[in-house]
Design a protein around this motif. Structure first.
Motif, short mmCIF file in Angstrom:
data_model
loop_
_atom_site.label_atom_id
_atom_site.label_comp_id
_atom_site.label_asym_id
_atom_site.label_seq_id
_atom_site.Cartn_x
_atom_site.Cartn_y
_atom_site.Cartn_z
N GLU A 22 12.18 10.04 -24.14
CA GLU A 22 12.98 11.07 -23.49
C GLU A 22 12.65 11.19 -22.01
N LYS A 23 11.47 10.76 -21.61
CA LYS A 23 11.10 10.78 -20.19
C LYS A 23 10.10 9.65 -19.95
N GLY A 24 9.92 9.31 -18.67
CA GLY A 24 9.04 8.19 -18.34
C GLY A 24 9.87 6.95 -18.09
N SER A 25 9.46 5.82 -18.64
CA SER A 25 10.16 4.58 -18.38
C SER A 25 9.98 3.58 -19.52
N ILE A 26 10.71 2.48 -19.43
CA ILE A 26 10.59 1.37 -20.37
C ILE A 26 10.34 0.10 -19.56
N SER A 27 9.37 -0.69 -20.00
CA SER A 27 9.02 -1.92 -19.30
C SER A 27 9.21 -3.12 -20.22
N ILE A 28 9.75 -4.20 -19.65
CA ILE A 28 9.90 -5.46 -20.38
C ILE A 28 9.21 -6.54 -19.54
N THR A 29 8.13 -7.11 -20.07
CA THR A 29 7.34 -8.09 -19.33
C THR A 29 7.05 -9.31 -20.20
N TYR A 30 6.63 -10.39 -19.53
CA TYR A 30 6.29 -11.61 -20.25
C TYR A 30 5.04 -12.23 -19.63
N SER A 31 4.08 -12.61 -20.49
CA SER A 31 2.89 -13.33 -20.05
C SER A 31 2.18 -13.91 -21.27
N MET A 32 1.58 -15.06 -21.08
CA MET A 32 0.78 -15.70 -22.14
C MET A 32 1.56 -15.80 -23.45
N ASP A 33 2.81 -16.27 -23.38
CA ASP A 33 3.66 -16.47 -24.55
C ASP A 33 3.92 -15.18 -25.34
N ARG A 34 3.84 -14.06 -24.66
CA ARG A 34 4.14 -12.78 -25.30
C ARG A 34 5.21 -12.04 -24.50
N LEU A 35 6.25 -11.64 -25.21
CA LEU A 35 7.30 -10.82 -24.62
C LEU A 35 7.04 -9.39 -25.05
N ARG A 36 6.76 -8.52 -24.08
CA ARG A 36 6.33 -7.16 -24.40
C ARG A 36 7.39 -6.13 -24.00
N VAL A 37 7.59 -5.16 -24.88
CA VAL A 37 8.46 -4.02 -24.59
C VAL A 37 7.61 -2.77 -24.73
N ARG A 38 7.37 -2.11 -23.60
CA ARG A 38 6.52 -0.91 -23.60
C ARG A 38 7.36 0.32 -23.23
N ASP A 39 7.13 1.42 -23.94
CA ASP A 39 7.82 2.67 -23.63
C ASP A 39 6.83 3.79 -23.44
N THR A 40 7.31 4.91 -22.95
CA THR A 40 6.48 6.11 -22.78
C THR A 40 7.00 7.21 -23.70
N GLY A 41 7.36 6.79 -24.91
CA GLY A 41 7.96 7.70 -25.88
C GLY A 41 6.95 8.50 -26.67
N ILE A 42 7.39 8.96 -27.84
CA ILE A 42 6.56 9.87 -28.63
C ILE A 42 5.42 9.17 -29.35
N GLY A 43 5.46 7.84 -29.43
CA GLY A 43 4.38 7.10 -30.06
C GLY A 43 4.46 7.09 -31.57
N ILE A 44 3.54 6.35 -32.18
CA ILE A 44 3.50 6.19 -33.64
C ILE A 44 2.11 6.54 -34.13
N ARG A 45 2.03 7.32 -35.17
CA ARG A 45 0.72 7.68 -35.71
C ARG A 45 0.01 6.45 -36.26
N SER A 46 -1.29 6.40 -36.14
CA SER A 46 -2.08 5.24 -36.58
C SER A 46 -1.87 4.96 -38.06
N GLU A 47 -1.71 6.02 -38.87
CA GLU A 47 -1.53 5.81 -40.31
C GLU A 47 -0.15 5.26 -40.65
N ASP A 48 0.79 5.34 -39.69
CA ASP A 48 2.13 4.81 -39.92
C ASP A 48 2.28 3.36 -39.48
N LEU A 49 1.39 2.88 -38.62
CA LEU A 49 1.56 1.56 -38.00
C LEU A 49 1.68 0.43 -39.02
N ARG A 50 0.89 0.46 -40.07
CA ARG A 50 0.91 -0.65 -41.02
C ARG A 50 2.13 -0.61 -41.94
#
Length: 237
Positions: free
Chosen positions: A149-177
């Motif tokens: 809802e606020k902040g920014s979104i970044s799309i970058t590439y390095s070391m054979d990795r395409l990364r999409v980073r956001d400044t959103g609400i995040g994900i709880r550690s117990e939900d990640l898996r």
């Protein structure tokens, strides 16, 4: 004895095929139950906006209609992937072309939500199926927009990795898996009523087909980063 063995083998094969058919049918029914639930949300919001009949809500209405279209496309993509054959349309795919096409498609959401985009040209090609890769990356970018809802979104590439980073609400550690499980929306999805757990399921499924790994790092109230790990033996400048 040989005839009996062949007969039993055929019975086993028939039973196995029948079991697979029933399982696939159940998966399809469950998917469209989830999809129907998901698509009702933007339809309801669109109706409420229309009832207000004010010009100020036109952007919101366009946004909800956009999501209806995207959820419909998601269902079509699911069917295509579920019924696809073993062959892929492999060729050198320009990653910048894939990313730019997705960003153009979602420009209305970036503008309406006033979310800045940080994107530098990747200048890399990968041997892959362009349609499947596009669906995979689109789901990740769409999720970043959905939960930011606020902040920014970044799309970058390095070391054979395409990364999409956001400044959103995040994900709880117990939900990640569990976030790639079909139908799992987790705490964030339930709170925001924006997710039915279908998009990331498609990401993982396509990743296995294309031999592309997916990793996630996330912190609640800080944001998330999704990384596509591309096969370095299939990339070129």
């Amino acid at each position: 004895m040989i005839i009996k063995d062949k007969y039993e083998a055929l019975l086993f094969e028939n039973k196995s095929l029948r079991s697979d058919f029933i399982s696939n049918k159940k998966d399809l029914e469950e998917y469209f139950l989830l999809w129907a639930h998901q698509i009702k949300t933007p339809i309801t919001v669109a109706k409420l906006i229309l009832n207000k009949k004010t010009d100020e809500d036109s952007k919101r209405l366009k946004e909800e209609i956009f999501f209806i279209e995207q959820y419909t496309n998601m269902a079509i993509n699911y069917l295509k992937i579920s019924n696809r054959g073993p062959d892929m349309d492999l060729d050198y795919v320009d990653l910048d072309e894939i990313v730019k096409e997705i960003l153009k498609k979602y420009s209305i959401i970036f503008i309406n939500k006033k979310i800045p985009l940080n994107y530098q040209p990747i200048n890399k090609k990968i041997i892959s199926d362009s349609k499947l890769l596009s669906i995979m990356l689109e789901q990740i970018i769409a999720n970043a927009l959905k939960y930011t809802e606020k902040g920014s979104i970044s799309i970058t590439y390095s070391m054979d990795r395409l990364r999409v980073r956001d400044t959103g609400i995040g994900i709880r550690s117990e939900d990640l898996r569990k976030i790639f499980d079909r139908g799992y929306s987790g705490f964030n999805g339930r709170v925001n009523q924006k997710s039915s757990g279908l998009g990331l399921y498609l990401v993982k499924k396509i990743g296995k087909i294309l031999n592309i790994g997916v990793e996630v790092e996330s912190t609640i109230h800080v944001g998330s980063e999704f990384s596509l790990i591309l096969p370095n033996n299939l990339t070129k400048m």
